[in-house]
Structure formats: structure tokens, C-alpha cells
Motif scaffolding. Structure first.
Motif, PDB file in Angstrom:
ATOM      1  N   LEU A 232       0.730  -1.129   0.170  1.00 31.48           N
ATOM      2  CA  LEU A 232      -0.019   0.211   0.082  1.00 31.48           C
ATOM      3  C   LEU A 232       0.893   1.361   0.094  1.00 31.48           C
ATOM      4  CD1 LEU A 232      -2.762  -0.700   2.599  1.00 31.48           C
ATOM      5  CD2 LEU A 232      -2.605  -1.436   0.183  1.00 31.48           C
TER       6      LEU A 232
ATOM      7  N   ASP B 161       0.709   5.416   0.112  1.00 30.86           N
ATOM      8  CA  ASP B 161      -0.187   6.774   0.227  1.00 30.86           C
ATOM      9  C   ASP B 161       0.922   8.011   0.278  1.00 30.86           C
ATOM     10  OD1 ASP B 161       1.738   6.375   2.662  1.00 30.86           O
ATOM     11  OD2 ASP B 161       0.022   6.894   4.107  1.00 30.86           O
ATOM     12  N   SER B 162       2.101   7.536  -0.182  1.00 29.38           N
ATOM     13  CA  SER B 162       3.054   8.760  -0.608  1.00 29.38           C
ATOM     14  C   SER B 162       4.208   8.313  -1.445  1.00 29.38           C
ATOM     15  CB  SER B 162       3.682   9.205   0.855  1.00 29.38           C
ATOM     16  OG  SER B 162       4.605  10.077   0.584  1.00 29.38           O
TER      17      SER B 162
ATOM     18  N   ALA C 265      -1.706   2.294  -4.988  1.00 29.97           N
ATOM     19  CA  ALA C 265      -1.392   3.484  -4.441  1.00 29.97           C
ATOM     20  C   ALA C 265      -2.811   4.306  -4.645  1.00 29.97           C
ATOM     21  CB  ALA C 265      -0.273   4.211  -5.384  1.00 29.97           C
ATOM     22  N   PHE C 266      -2.934   5.160  -3.643  1.00 32.01           N
ATOM     23  CA  PHE C 266      -4.129   5.969  -3.195  1.00 32.01           C
ATOM     24  C   PHE C 266      -3.955   7.620  -3.349  1.00 32.01           C
ATOM     25  CE2 PHE C 266      -4.503   1.886  -0.729  1.00 32.01           C
ATOM     26  CZ  PHE C 266      -5.645   1.718  -0.936  1.00 32.01           C
TER      27      PHE C 266
ATOM     28  N   TYR D  17      -6.536  10.949  -2.928  1.00 33.60           N
ATOM     29  CA  TYR D  17      -8.046  11.676  -2.572  1.00 33.60           C
ATOM     30  C   TYR D  17      -7.692  13.037  -2.404  1.00 33.60           C
ATOM     31  CZ  TYR D  17     -12.453  12.030  -1.019  1.00 33.60           C
ATOM     32  OH  TYR D  17     -14.032  12.380  -0.804  1.00 33.60           O
TER      33      TYR D  17
ATOM     34  N   PRO E  22      -7.921   4.378   2.578  1.00 28.12           N
ATOM     35  CA  PRO E  22      -7.318   3.064   2.254  1.00 28.12           C
ATOM     36  C   PRO E  22      -7.437   1.689   3.231  1.00 28.12           C
ATOM     37  CG  PRO E  22      -5.919   4.562   1.996  1.00 28.12           C
ATOM     38  CD  PRO E  22      -6.897   5.389   2.797  1.00 28.12           C
TER      39      PRO E  22
ATOM     40  N   LYS F  16       3.839  -1.590   4.200  1.00 26.07           N
ATOM     41  CA  LYS F  16       3.554  -0.355   3.795  1.00 26.07           C
ATOM     42  C   LYS F  16       4.717   0.242   4.681  1.00 26.07           C
ATOM     43  CE  LYS F  16       0.828   3.668   4.959  1.00 26.07           C
ATOM     44  NZ  LYS F  16       1.861   4.307   5.774  1.00 26.07           N
TER      45      LYS F  16
ATOM     46  N   SER G 148       1.938   7.414  10.768  1.00 21.27           N
ATOM     47  CA  SER G 148       0.676   8.242  10.015  1.00 21.27           C
ATOM     48  C   SER G 148      -0.717   7.874  10.626  1.00 21.27           C
ATOM     49  CB  SER G 148       0.850   8.278   8.590  1.00 21.27           C
ATOM     50  OG  SER G 148       0.435   6.872   8.336  1.00 21.27           O
TER      51      SER G 148
ATOM     52  N   LEU H 118      -3.024   6.757   8.894  1.00 21.72           N
ATOM     53  CA  LEU H 118      -3.226   5.502   7.898  1.00 21.72           C
ATOM     54  C   LEU H 118      -2.504   4.400   8.684  1.00 21.72           C
ATOM     55  CD1 LEU H 118      -4.388   3.782   5.794  1.00 21.72           C
ATOM     56  CD2 LEU H 118      -2.611   4.623   4.165  1.00 21.72           C
TER      57      LEU H 118
END
Length: 293
Positions: free
Chosen positions: A8, A10-11, A37-38, A40, A93, A111, A122, A124
């Protein structure tokens, strides 16, 4: 079918660490790596409501930019690996993982764990720790190393079958990691000492540890003996959030394995307050195993 690895992201800035860990876990096992990868951006704070067509353009542009940033990194690091990339527009996510992914096809989630001078995790990270149905590997950013040892923090004081099963899973996982990375595997157990009684001199830590192994439930003692780990079991009295990080540092542990706790209720699976305090002081990689993993 052999289970896959799920990464996963997120950055993009911190993606490389997780990708490297997935790459090394897949080596020799021919495991497929799914990379998700996310992106939003909420439109809730905009003073006016853009037309749906304009919002769609913004979303597609953001996803295309994210893909453009990730592809060179993946092509560089995973040129000899079997992998796929999926770019998803999703606000949460952890909800996607729980509700929309077929997690039975995956061996674990990997991750990058964000560590800086202000925080250890974080938001998440915490959501995944609390709710993921899969083993979760949080790779500490900027600390990726070879030949560091593995430590499993066991709960040996309980006779419950669920605790025994979780301890067994942690031991077997730790042994597999130490073999794969050619390092030492250790376990630890914290004998709880009330800080109030300790400060009053009523309970002494040394006395608590004396013959502590023989005082463990038979089922847990046998688990240690069956895996020939008695000499690699470190028992120390105190508060877990102090003991476990101290032992990890002493043993040069680059990975600490911990178990999450199954709770019944709206929140579902939670890691537990004590474990969260422990993790805040650990700067190592973390592998969180859920019950029945």
C-alpha cells in the motif's frame, strides 16, 4: 494458488522502502506483488460545487500524475519481479482493504512506516494496525538494513488457546524470517510489575523474574521448549512499553513481531493500549499478526 504480497502506497516520497521489502520477500518464492497507490482530495471545503465533469477531470489528472511518478520507481526496483500497479481514488485505504479487496489472496500487507521527529506513525498506519485482517509489515523509513535480528514479543502468561495460537504464529514467523535473512531470532516476555507497588518496595523486579519460566502455564512453556528457544527467551519484569524497546535495542533487533488482539464490538480488532504504547517507542520494522492469521 500461492498468496501474493500487497503493498500500500499513500506517499510517493516514502514508497521505495515498502517496495524494497516486498522485493526481498518475493525473492526465491516467485511471489506476485500487487501495488496499490491511493489518491484523494476532498471537495468539501470548496466554497462552490464544481460540475461533476470538472471533478472527474481533476480526479483523472491526479491519478495520472501519481502513476507517472510511481512507474519509473517500480521499473527501476522491480525490473525482475512479477508485479502489478493499481491507482485508486479512495478516501480511506483501510476501508478499501477491509471491504473491497479480496484479502484471502494475500499473504501480508506491506507499507512504509513514517518516522520523523514529530511522530512515529501516520493516521493510516494506526488505522491499518487496528483494523487490517492481514499480517501487517510496517517498514521503518530510512532504516532498511540487512543482517539485523528479529524479536517476537510474546504473551506467555495466559492459558487461553487464542494466546497460545498467536504466540505459535509469532514464533514460526520469526524463525522463518531469521532463516531467510540469516540472522538471530529472539523472544521476550514481560512480567508485569505494578509501578505503585514497585515504588513502595512491596514487589521487587528481580524476585518477579526468578524462576519465571517455571511459573509459566505448561502449554506456553512447552511451546518454547518445542522450538528450542529457552536460551533465546528474555524475561524481564516491568512495564511492557519500557521492557520491549529496551530488549529490542540490546539485541540489535531490526524487526519486532507483535500480536494484535481480537475484540468483539463495533471497533472489531484492536491492537490494545499496551501494545500501542510499546510501538510508539520502537523505531524498528514492525510485523503485526492478527488472531487466526
Amino acid at each position: 494458488m500461492d498468496k501474493k504480497l500487497l503493498v500500500l502506497i499513500d506517499s510517493v516520497e516514502f514508497a521505495r522502502t515498502a517496495i524494497l521489502h516486498a522485493k526481498h520477500k518475493a525473492i526465491g518464492k516467485q511471489k506476485h506483488i500487487d501495488i496499490v497507490a491511493f489518491a484523494y482530495e476532498s471537495a468539501g471545503n470548496i466554497l462552490f460545487s464544481p460540475p461533476a465533469e470538472q471533478l472527474q477531470v481533476i480526479q483523472e489528472t491526479r491519478l495520472a500524475t501519481l502513476k507517472k511518478e510511481l512507474v519509473p520507481l517500480l521499473e527501476s526496483e522491480l525490473s525482475e519481479s512479477d508485479y502489478s500497479l493499481n491507482i485508486i481514488w479512495h478516501e480511506a485505504p483501510e476501508q478499501w482493504l477491509a471491504n473491497e479487496s479480496d484479502f484471502e489472496n494475500y499473504e501480508m500487507v506491506i507499507k512504509t512506516r513514517h518516522i520523523d521527529e514529530h511522530c512515529q506513525f501516520s493516521e493510516l498506519d494506526w488505522q491499518l494496525i487496528r483494523f487490517t485482517p492481514l499480517p501487517l509489515y510496517l517498514a521503518a523509513d530510512n532504516t532498511w538494513r540487512n543482517n539485523t535480528n528479529v524479536l517476537a514479543a510474546l504473551d506467555l502468561g495466559s492459558e487461553k488457546a487464542t494466546k497460545y495460537k498467536l504466540n505459535k504464529d509469532m514464533i514460526e514467523t520469526g524463525l522463518a524470517y531469521s532463516k531467510h535473512y540469516d540472522c538471530q531470532f529472539y523472544t521476550c516476555y514481560t512480567v508485569h510489575v505494578s509501578p505503585i507497588l514497585r515504588d513502595l518496595g512491596i514487589v521487587f523486579s528481580d524476585e518477579q523474574v526468578l524462576n519465571a519460566f517455571e511459573k509459566l502455564p505448561v502449554i506456553q512453556r512447552n511451546l518454547i521448549l518445542e522450538h528450542d528457544l529457552k536460551n533465546n527467551l528474555h524475561i524481564k519484569a516491568g512495564l511492557a512499553e519500557q521492557v520491549i524497546p529496551s530488549i529490542a535495542a540490546k539485541l540489535n533487533a531490526g524487526l519486532v513481531i507483535m500480536g494484535s488482539v481480537g475484540n468483539i464490538g463495533i471497533k472489531g480488532k484492536l491492537i490494545g493500549n499496551t501494545a500501542e504504547k510499546v510501538m510508539r517507542l520502537l523505531k524498528t520494522d514492525l510485523l503485526i499478526l492478527p488472531p487466526e492469521c
